[in-house]
Enzyme design. Sequence first.
Site, PDB file in Angstrom:
ATOM      1  N   SER A 148       0.852  -1.191   0.000  1.00 57.99           N
ATOM      2  CA  SER A 148       0.000   0.000   0.000  1.00 57.99           C
ATOM      3  C   SER A 148       0.886   1.238   0.000  1.00 57.99           C
ATOM      4  O   SER A 148       2.041   1.186   0.437  1.00 57.99           O
ATOM      5  CB  SER A 148      -0.884   0.006   1.250  1.00 57.99           C
ATOM      6  OG  SER A 148      -1.508   1.260   1.444  1.00 57.99           O
ATOM      7  N   TYR A 161      -2.048  -1.120  10.566  1.00 54.98           N
ATOM      8  CA  TYR A 161      -2.184  -1.486   9.153  1.00 54.98           C
ATOM      9  C   TYR A 161      -1.028  -0.926   8.335  1.00 54.98           C
ATOM     10  O   TYR A 161      -0.400  -1.643   7.546  1.00 54.98           O
ATOM     11  CB  TYR A 161      -3.511  -0.976   8.595  1.00 54.98           C
ATOM     12  CG  TYR A 161      -3.629  -1.162   7.104  1.00 54.98           C
ATOM     13  CD1 TYR A 161      -3.931  -2.409   6.564  1.00 54.98           C
ATOM     14  CD2 TYR A 161      -3.410  -0.098   6.230  1.00 54.98           C
ATOM     15  CE1 TYR A 161      -4.017  -2.592   5.190  1.00 54.98           C
ATOM     16  CE2 TYR A 161      -3.496  -0.267   4.862  1.00 54.98           C
ATOM     17  CZ  TYR A 161      -3.799  -1.519   4.344  1.00 54.98           C
ATOM     18  OH  TYR A 161      -3.876  -1.700   2.985  1.00 54.98           O
TER      19      TYR A 161
END
Length: 267
Positions: A148, A161
Amino acid sequence: MAGGTVTRWAGKWALVTGASAGIGLALAQQLAEGGAHLVLTARRADRLEKLAAELSGKYQVNVEVLAADLVHPGTPGQIQAFTLAKGIEVELLVNNAGFGAFGLNHEIAESRLLEMIQVNCAAVVHLTRLYVPGMVERGHGDVLIVSSVAAFQAVPFISTYAATKAFDLLFAEGIAEEVRKFGVRVCALCPGSTTTEFQQVAQQPDRAFRMAETAEKVARVGLEGLAKGKTCVISGGKNRLMVVSERITPRSFITKMAGRMMGPEKP
């Protein structure tokens, strides 16, 4: 789609985790379109069965499914046992499964945080460790790890995360260099906001997804980058610009701005 990219895996087997929705679903569809046979895993058996029927019927490829939850440490071994039992030689491993959780880190259930680390990090390492030795022995194979743009900086309110995705990025880039000489390619795919179920699962605010890309575009960028031998690809011009600008900006400022963007919406 760019000529020749998706057909790189035609007639070969690709294993895709988290294949029932979002980027994993888009990757499965594009691989099948290019003639790849598929092993699809996710938690929801009904979605997998429906997808398998759709892809095998539309593209005349073989599709095997295994309902499996990577939150359990033994699941990667079960997936490998499944492919071995069917005599499947995995040419492409796609470590896509993952999830996030939004909020103050100290208020998120500790079980949720630990499960996130298990799925986003431990399972990625485990599956890669199980399948890469065969690729090295054969002298060819590919691994795509979905990271990401959150991997490039601290992101308050999705702190764990973002940290798991930083792990995935560095892991992918490191092993890519290790196995390059053996004919194995490894690439980290780093999307920004994407129109998937991720937002609902993580319960992130809508404003973080106002400029979201489609899962189909992100999947295409990942497959093209891997086929070209890149070790990291960032989907979206604005996302690439953001990552470049962060390299010359104080980390404390970046974190503060990320916190303002990601913080809970005021009533």
